[in-house]
Write an enzyme that holds these catalytic residues in place. Structure first.
Site, PDB file in Angstrom:
ATOM      1  N   GLU A  14       1.214   0.460  -3.492  1.00  0.00           N
ATOM      2  CA  GLU A  14       1.682   1.651  -2.794  1.00  0.00           C
ATOM      3  C   GLU A  14       1.426   2.906  -3.631  1.00  0.00           C
ATOM      4  O   GLU A  14       1.717   2.932  -4.836  1.00  0.00           O
ATOM      5  CB  GLU A  14       3.189   1.519  -2.521  1.00  0.00           C
ATOM      6  CG  GLU A  14       3.755   2.685  -1.689  1.00  0.00           C
ATOM      7  CD  GLU A  14       5.276   2.611  -1.554  1.00  0.00           C
ATOM      8  OE1 GLU A  14       5.917   1.986  -2.423  1.00  0.00           O
ATOM      9  OE2 GLU A  14       5.805   3.179  -0.587  1.00  0.00           O
ATOM     10  N   LYS A  52       4.220   4.253   7.005  1.00  0.00           N
ATOM     11  CA  LYS A  52       5.433   3.509   6.626  1.00  0.00           C
ATOM     12  C   LYS A  52       6.561   3.740   7.632  1.00  0.00           C
ATOM     13  O   LYS A  52       6.962   4.876   7.863  1.00  0.00           O
ATOM     14  CB  LYS A  52       5.851   3.977   5.230  1.00  0.00           C
ATOM     15  CG  LYS A  52       7.011   3.256   4.595  1.00  0.00           C
ATOM     16  CD  LYS A  52       7.127   3.706   3.125  1.00  0.00           C
ATOM     17  CE  LYS A  52       8.267   3.079   2.378  1.00  0.00           C
ATOM     18  NZ  LYS A  52       8.229   3.441   0.925  1.00  0.00           N
ATOM     19  N   CYS A  87       6.133  -1.236   1.426  1.00  0.00           N
ATOM     20  CA  CYS A  87       7.279  -1.237   0.492  1.00  0.00           C
ATOM     21  C   CYS A  87       8.621  -1.588   1.144  1.00  0.00           C
ATOM     22  O   CYS A  87       8.858  -2.732   1.476  1.00  0.00           O
ATOM     23  CB  CYS A  87       7.348   0.103  -0.232  1.00  0.00           C
ATOM     24  SG  CYS A  87       8.389   0.024  -1.720  1.00  0.00           S
TER      25      CYS A  87
END
Lengths: 417, 417
Positions: free
Chosen positions: B147, B222, B259
């Site tokens: 990431e 995300k 994540c």
């Protein structure tokens, strides 16, 4: 904490622990992973390995609890594993701790499966009596038994005679447990094969909740039915029709995710959305099929849903009168494989207890402050960041016949292929 | 398989492995749990422990792969961990294997965070070049970086100057990777801080998919943004607006769960419903916060959704120019804690690879037959038994203001209290 298992392990001259052969022929000689590593590593390294395996970060602890001597005596006299731990939680300023003592029981059956059914059931009652007494005498507030605890897990046979073990929710096994509930002021979760006498004698895989006054608070029927390996349960009962109830008991809000339901994150989620603080997972599962998943799924559920999970698996190998095939091309055989026990608790902060024995009956006790659930919701914010509306929309579309998955194809893929 | 880390561990005279002190002051001296246990247990017992920890039931294996000598030389010359394994799958009668070689790269930053930003970014390019070359020279088909790989993970500071690292999806870092994609005929997943120049220069946490011809196939933003510890990411960008795309590439259907999205089972589920066969989880996370969860969540996702997961975490400790507080009452400090690496692959059959180093840059390679995904769907039947309609209905009700949880209260609870 019982250490006998460690002492039974063979330690070779080079200091390494060796496997001991088992009755069931497996190469596995250790009673639990935790005990094995404890005996094998230096204390300092064991602490570090435990930090990762048991999730003991940031000074969190899973401390052994001292139990009364009479309880320990019951354990040695009746030869069941006995372990007890407490999870840690922060003290809060505006509400006191809500500490609950919770117990899990795992056990093998008592008589051969060839014995008369009534004898089999009553022998299990007899075997469980000292273990339930140990729980009650330890001050356990909420106790959960394993899946279909009143019978051998006979669904591998596909024979319908085992349906005789089914009982209405106020049957003999419930009456047996109600006495303990009253005697010890204890909530008991009883997972049985249910016969619904009000709906055509249909069968269900059902957990019922007995209140601490011996009353039946309610029931939950297993939502997801396996079709894997010798788990021919879909031959015996259908998908449950009771939703995802949470039971508000004297000792907190509890729910039951029965066995195979643990493979379904949505099932765990639903109990969380309905407000569960402890979710039990009474199970019956065998080593060859599921053992590597066992420590993963329960802990993930506890983390993702900010509640405690109590996982129970039966122990031992059950041999049936008539051999059966398993749809795997192998010769017929008469047993379901080894039920590997390993019952344990998982907490919302990602910590967990060591597991009970892989081979013996056992009682696992944990003290847990239910305040930890909200503390973790506030720390990690999983509920607030979950964007449920996105998934409500996706699932509403997914269940329609004309659902089209969101796929972005490489435009060069078919051009250059 | 690299064994240097094991050799660096101190083995005391009693045969037990001792912890070695670390630069960061932690008591943790082992490079990975797998290597530690391998050095500590007898081969037979290590095999049994691996069966449970790596999910190697039923004769399944995660076999080391031999890599070309020039690749090994790159690893020793540039001092990065290099490990490679293959997952097993059944041969099928009606379709051939679909074996894909997949790579994960974890790395620390290269220059101090006080260096000019352009120098910092280019130093990371320079550091990554031999590792990406090693992947390409190993025949990796799909490669994923960590990431926000182009920058220090500066969101702990809450300073906006780090936004300068944001790039449009066709920026310098993409161009850097496009060359490798073309050179090695390799799909590359690049997770960056995106600047959306077509929508008011807003920032996003974005993964873009570069096709094996160097073309940009698409992007995913995300979905779930953390508010925990020093993960002040909600200060920098908002929840993604790209849904749950699955990218149909030359080497299979892939998706990216960035994540913190790994804590959300629904996010994993959505990529599965859209047909993903490999889901990458490029991450940046620190030991004190998340290490015990790290092996749990990815493996659970792989099991529950019948796909492969590639998990990446950066390594090292990043020190920032200006000290900051962490909302925990402790004094100001200048670093985010230790990023513990430990990148690994999880498979749908519950097996997983050992993890890369907790301390070093690394490249992890796995061969996986994508046929395994459907094989597991058929074995366990999780999709067929999922009852999505039940959960579509529950979530539709849950997101409404008048949602009432399904709670069954003990009628004696309030009477006798």
């Amino acid at each position: 904490m019982e250490r006998k298992e460690v002492e039974e392990t063979v330690i070779a001259e080079n200091g390494k622990i060796e496997a001991t052969p088992q009755k069931d022929g497996s190469i596995c000689g250790f009673d639990s992973l935790h005990h094995l590593l404890q005996a094998s590593l230096s204390p300092q390294l064991f602490q570090e390995v435990s930090r990762i395996l048991l999730g003991l970060n940031c000074g969190k602890k899973v401390e052994p609890i001292a139990l009364p001597q009479p309880v320990k005596s019951l354990s040695s006299e009746h030869d069941f594993d006995l372990q007890a731990f407490s999870f840690s939680a922060d003290r809060e300023s505006l509400r006191g701790p809500r500490i609950v003592r919770v117990g899990l029981i795992q056990n093998s059956i008592s008589l051969p499966t060839t014995a008369p059914f009534l004898d089999q059931r009553r022998a299990i009652f007899k075997k469980l009596t000292p273990i339930i007494d140990a729980a009650g005498s330890s001050g356990v507030n909420v106790l959960c038994l394993q899946e279909a605890w009143t019978m051998p897990f006979a669904f591998c046979t596909r024979e319908k005679k085992w349906c005789e073990f089914a009982e209405p929710i106020d049957g003999e096994s419930t009456q047996f447990l109600q006495e303990f509930a009253r005697k010890y002021n204890m909530v008991i979760v009883s997972s049985i094969l249910e016969r619904d006498v009000y709906h055509g004698e249909t069968l269900w895989n059902t957990a019922l909740i007995i209140g601490n006054h011996g009353n039946i608070i309610g029931k939950h029927r297993k939502n997801h039915i396996p079709r894997v390996g010798d788990f021919n349960e879909s031959t015996y009962y259908m998908e449950g029709n009771t939703g995802h109830p949470v039971f508000d008991t004297a000792y907190g809000k509890i729910a039951v995710n029965i066995c195979y339901g643990r493979h379904h994150p949505l099932n765990w989620l639903a109990f969380g959305l309905n407000g569960a603080e402890i979710v039990f997972n009474p199970s019956a599962t065998v080593g060859e099929l599921s053992e590597p998943m066992w420590p993963i799924e329960a802990r993930n559920a506890a983390i993702a849903n900010s509640y405690f999970v109590g996982s129970i698996n039966r122990v031992g190998t059950e041999v049936f009168p008539n051999p059966f095939t398993s749809g795997d091309g192998k010769p017929q055989h008469a047993d379901f494989g080894h039920f590997y026990g390993s019952s344990h608790f998982s907490a919302p902060d990602s910590s967990c207890t060591p597991s009970l024995s892989r081979h013996k009956d056992g009682l696992l006790i944990s003290d847990m402050d239910l305040n930890l659930c909200r503390q973790l919701k506030e720390k990690w914010g999983f509920r607030m960041t979950a964007r449920y509306e996105v998934y409500a929309d996706l699932l509403a579309r997914y269940v329609k016949h004309d659902f089209e998955p969101q796929v972005i194809s490489d435009p060069l893929l078919y051009k250059n292929a």
